[in-house]
Design a protein around this motif. Structure first.
Motif, PDB file in Angstrom:
ATOM      1  N   LYS A  63       0.829  -1.205   0.000  1.00  0.00           N
ATOM      2  CA  LYS A  63       0.000   0.000   0.000  1.00  0.00           C
ATOM      3  C   LYS A  63       0.865   1.258   0.000  1.00  0.00           C
ATOM      4  N   GLU A  64       1.960   1.236   0.765  1.00  0.00           N
ATOM      5  CA  GLU A  64       2.841   2.390   0.810  1.00  0.00           C
ATOM      6  C   GLU A  64       3.551   2.583  -0.526  1.00  0.00           C
ATOM      7  N   ALA A  65       3.975   1.484  -1.149  1.00  0.00           N
ATOM      8  CA  ALA A  65       4.634   1.585  -2.458  1.00  0.00           C
ATOM      9  C   ALA A  65       3.695   2.183  -3.497  1.00  0.00           C
ATOM     10  N   LEU A  66       2.437   1.770  -3.487  1.00  0.00           N
ATOM     11  CA  LEU A  66       1.457   2.307  -4.435  1.00  0.00           C
ATOM     12  C   LEU A  66       1.166   3.786  -4.159  1.00  0.00           C
ATOM     13  N   ARG A  67       1.153   4.145  -2.898  1.00  0.00           N
ATOM     14  CA  ARG A  67       0.943   5.556  -2.548  1.00  0.00           C
ATOM     15  C   ARG A  67       2.118   6.404  -3.017  1.00  0.00           C
ATOM     16  N   LEU A  68       3.312   5.939  -2.750  1.00  0.00           N
ATOM     17  CA  LEU A  68       4.518   6.708  -3.075  1.00  0.00           C
ATOM     18  C   LEU A  68       4.739   6.847  -4.576  1.00  0.00           C
ATOM     19  N   CYS A  69       4.327   5.843  -5.352  1.00  0.00           N
ATOM     20  CA  CYS A  69       4.629   5.867  -6.780  1.00  0.00           C
ATOM     21  C   CYS A  69       3.741   6.828  -7.563  1.00  0.00           C
ATOM     22  N   LYS A  70       2.804   7.478  -6.914  1.00  0.00           N
ATOM     23  CA  LYS A  70       1.979   8.466  -7.610  1.00  0.00           C
ATOM     24  C   LYS A  70       2.818   9.678  -8.027  1.00  0.00           C
ATOM     25  N   ASP A  71       3.868   9.947  -7.245  1.00  0.00           N
ATOM     26  CA  ASP A  71       4.698  11.124  -7.529  1.00  0.00           C
ATOM     27  C   ASP A  71       6.180  10.800  -7.697  1.00  0.00           C
ATOM     28  N   SER A  72       6.559   9.521  -7.556  1.00  0.00           N
ATOM     29  CA  SER A  72       7.971   9.143  -7.589  1.00  0.00           C
ATOM     30  C   SER A  72       8.133   7.811  -8.309  1.00  0.00           C
ATOM     31  N   THR A  73       9.365   7.511  -8.675  1.00  0.00           N
ATOM     32  CA  THR A  73       9.682   6.186  -9.201  1.00  0.00           C
ATOM     33  C   THR A  73      10.082   5.316  -8.014  1.00  0.00           C
ATOM     34  N   VAL A  74       9.365   4.216  -7.850  1.00  0.00           N
ATOM     35  CA  VAL A  74       9.491   3.390  -6.641  1.00  0.00           C
ATOM     36  C   VAL A  74       9.798   1.952  -7.044  1.00  0.00           C
ATOM     37  N   ALA A  75      10.642   1.297  -6.270  1.00  0.00           N
ATOM     38  CA  ALA A  75      10.911  -0.133  -6.439  1.00  0.00           C
ATOM     39  C   ALA A  75      10.450  -0.862  -5.181  1.00  0.00           C
ATOM     40  N   VAL A  76       9.605  -1.873  -5.341  1.00  0.00           N
ATOM     41  CA  VAL A  76       9.269  -2.749  -4.223  1.00  0.00           C
ATOM     42  C   VAL A  76       9.927  -4.094  -4.523  1.00  0.00           C
ATOM     43  N   ILE A  77      10.718  -4.591  -3.582  1.00  0.00           N
ATOM     44  CA  ILE A  77      11.546  -5.765  -3.860  1.00  0.00           C
ATOM     45  C   ILE A  77      11.053  -7.010  -3.131  1.00  0.00           C
ATOM     46  N   SER A  78      11.289  -8.138  -3.759  1.00  0.00           N
ATOM     47  CA  SER A  78      11.091  -9.465  -3.158  1.00  0.00           C
ATOM     48  C   SER A  78      12.338 -10.274  -3.462  1.00  0.00           C
ATOM     49  N   THR A  79      12.700 -11.210  -2.595  1.00  0.00           N
ATOM     50  CA  THR A  79      13.735 -12.159  -2.996  1.00  0.00           C
ATOM     51  C   THR A  79      13.128 -13.152  -3.977  1.00  0.00           C
ATOM     52  N   GLY A  80      13.993 -13.873  -4.660  1.00  0.00           N
ATOM     53  CA  GLY A  80      13.499 -14.805  -5.661  1.00  0.00           C
ATOM     54  C   GLY A  80      12.838 -14.064  -6.801  1.00  0.00           C
ATOM     55  N   ASP A  81      11.703 -14.577  -7.251  1.00  0.00           N
ATOM     56  CA  ASP A  81      10.909 -13.950  -8.305  1.00  0.00           C
ATOM     57  C   ASP A  81       9.720 -13.263  -7.650  1.00  0.00           C
ATOM     58  N   SER A  82       9.470 -12.011  -8.022  1.00  0.00           N
ATOM     59  CA  SER A  82       8.392 -11.254  -7.385  1.00  0.00           C
ATOM     60  C   SER A  82       7.015 -11.835  -7.675  1.00  0.00           C
ATOM     61  N   GLY A  83       6.914 -12.659  -8.728  1.00  0.00           N
ATOM     62  CA  GLY A  83       5.640 -13.285  -9.081  1.00  0.00           C
ATOM     63  C   GLY A  83       5.485 -14.691  -8.545  1.00  0.00           C
ATOM     64  N   ILE A  84       6.455 -15.176  -7.762  1.00  0.00           N
ATOM     65  CA  ILE A  84       6.372 -16.510  -7.151  1.00  0.00           C
ATOM     66  C   ILE A  84       6.526 -16.329  -5.649  1.00  0.00           C
ATOM     67  N   TYR A  85       5.415 -16.307  -4.936  1.00  0.00           N
ATOM     68  CA  TYR A  85       5.378 -16.056  -3.491  1.00  0.00           C
ATOM     69  C   TYR A  85       5.962 -14.680  -3.139  1.00  0.00           C
ATOM     70  N   GLY A  86       5.942 -13.759  -4.103  1.00  0.00           N
ATOM     71  CA  GLY A  86       6.487 -12.422  -3.874  1.00  0.00           C
ATOM     72  C   GLY A  86       5.389 -11.367  -3.811  1.00  0.00           C
ATOM     73  N   MET A  87       5.746 -10.117  -4.156  1.00  0.00           N
ATOM     74  CA  MET A  87       4.850  -8.987  -3.991  1.00  0.00           C
ATOM     75  C   MET A  87       4.017  -8.659  -5.229  1.00  0.00           C
ATOM     76  N   ALA A  88       4.314  -9.269  -6.383  1.00  0.00           N
ATOM     77  CA  ALA A  88       3.648  -8.873  -7.626  1.00  0.00           C
ATOM     78  C   ALA A  88       2.131  -9.071  -7.560  1.00  0.00           C
ATOM     79  N   GLY A  89       1.695 -10.199  -7.068  1.00  0.00           N
ATOM     80  CA  GLY A  89       0.262 -10.481  -7.023  1.00  0.00           C
ATOM     81  C   GLY A  89      -0.498  -9.496  -6.161  1.00  0.00           C
ATOM     82  N   LEU A  90       0.015  -9.214  -4.959  1.00  0.00           N
ATOM     83  CA  LEU A  90      -0.665  -8.297  -4.047  1.00  0.00           C
ATOM     84  C   LEU A  90      -0.678  -6.875  -4.606  1.00  0.00           C
ATOM     85  N   ILE A  91       0.439  -6.457  -5.207  1.00  0.00           N
ATOM     86  CA  ILE A  91       0.487  -5.135  -5.835  1.00  0.00           C
ATOM     87  C   ILE A  91      -0.599  -5.011  -6.904  1.00  0.00           C
ATOM     88  N   LEU A  92      -0.736  -6.009  -7.758  1.00  0.00           N
ATOM     89  CA  LEU A  92      -1.713  -5.937  -8.840  1.00  0.00           C
ATOM     90  C   LEU A  92      -3.145  -6.038  -8.323  1.00  0.00           C
TER      91      LEU A  92
END
Length: 238
Positions: A63-92
Motif C-alpha cells: 500500500k505504501e509503495a502504491l501511494r509513493l509511486c503516484k509522484d515518484s519512481t518506486v521499487a518494491v523488492i522481493s527475494t526470488g521472483d516477485s511473481g512466485i510467493y512475492g509482492m507482484a500479485g498483491l500489488i496488482l
C-alpha cells in the motif's frame, strides 16, 4: 505521475540479480521492502529513500509503495521472483491506475536446482507448506496430486517451529507414489551466505535439517544421482 517497479532480486546477492532488476533499482528514488531483504541490496541504495517493515508487513509495504509511486519512481523488492510467493500479485490486486512493471528474478527452486545439478529438467511444481495463506488440507491435497502426477516437487517454507511435522507428513504422502531411493535435495540459503546442501533419498532424508530458509526438491520417478549430480531426464534418446 510516477512508476512502480515490482522487482525479484533473486537469491539475495547482487551478482545473481538480472541487469534489468539492477537498472530499475538504480532508476528508483524510493525502495520498499522487507528489512532483511533491503540489506541484500544495500550497495545500490545510496541517496535513495527506503521504506521497510518486518515480517508479516506485506500489505503495509504494498500500500505504501502504491501511494509513493503516484509522484515518484518506486521499487518494491522481493527475494526470488516477485511473481512466485512475492509482492507482484498483491500489488496488482491493490493497484488502481498506477503504472506497474514486474521484473522477474531467480526463484528459490531454480537457485537450489542449479546447485545440486538439473533436478527440474522435466515437469515440476512449487508448493509452499506454509498454511498462513492456504488451508493445510488444501496444501496436502496439492502435494498428493503432484506426487500422483509424477511431477518433480519443490517445497517452499518446508518446516518451522509451528509446523514441525508438515514436511514429514507430506513426504510420507509422496512415498505412496515414489520409491525409497528417489533423490531429495535440501538446500539452505541457496546462492547466498550460509549455503548448506544435502542430497539424500526419501528413505534417508533428515527432516531436522530443514527450516524456513530451506527448499526441498523431490525427484520424479525417473530422477537419479549421477556422479554426485541430481538429474531428472528430459527424455532425450541417448
Amino acid at each position: 505521475m510516477g512508476k512502480l517497479y515490482v522487482i525479484g532480486i533473486g537469491p539475495g546477492g547482487i551478482e545473481h540479480m538480472s541487469i534489468r532488476a539492477k537498472e530499475a533499482i538504480e532508476e528508483s528514488e524510493i525502495v520498499v521492502g522487507y528489512t532483511r531483504y533491503i540489506e541484500f541490496i544495500k550497495p545500490l541504495l545510496d541517496g535513495k529513500k527506503v521504506f521497510s517493515t518486518g515480517m508479516m508487513g506485506e500489505e503495509e509495504r504494498c500500500k505504501e509503495a502504491l501511494r509513493l509511486c503516484k509522484d515518484s519512481t518506486v521499487a518494491v523488492i522481493s527475494t526470488g521472483d516477485s511473481g512466485i510467493y512475492g509482492m507482484a500479485g498483491l500489488i496488482l490486486e491493490l493497484r488502481k491506475d498506477e503504472e506497474v512493471e514486474v521484473i522477474p528474478g531467480i526463484t528459490a527452486s531454480s537457485a537450489a536446482g542449479s546447485i545440486v545439478g538439473a533436478p527440474l529438467m522435466h515437469d515440476s511444481c512449487n508448493i509452499s507448506l506454509s498454511d498462513l495463506m492456504t488451508p493445510y488440507e488444501l496444501i496436502k491435497k496439492r502435494v498428493k496430486l503432484a506426487a500422483e502426477g509424477d511431477f518433480v516437487i519443490s517445497l517452499y517454507n518446508p518446516r518451522s517451529k509451528g509446523r514441525s511435522e508438515y514436511l514429514k507428513e507430506n513426504l510420507d504422502s509422496i512415498r505412496e507414489y515414489r520409491t525409497g531411493d528417489t533423490p531429495v535435495a535440501l538446500v539452505k540459503n541457496a546462492l547466498r551466505d550460509g549455503q548448506e546442501v544435502t542430497v539424500s533419498t526419501l528413505d534417508t532424508f533428515d527432516y531436522e535439517k530443514a527450516d524456513m530458509l530451506s527448499i526441498v526438491i523431490i525427484g520424479n520417478s525417473q530422477s537419479y544421482i549421477k556422479d554426485g549430480y541430481f538429474v531428472t531426464p528430459r527424455g532425450y534418446k541417448l
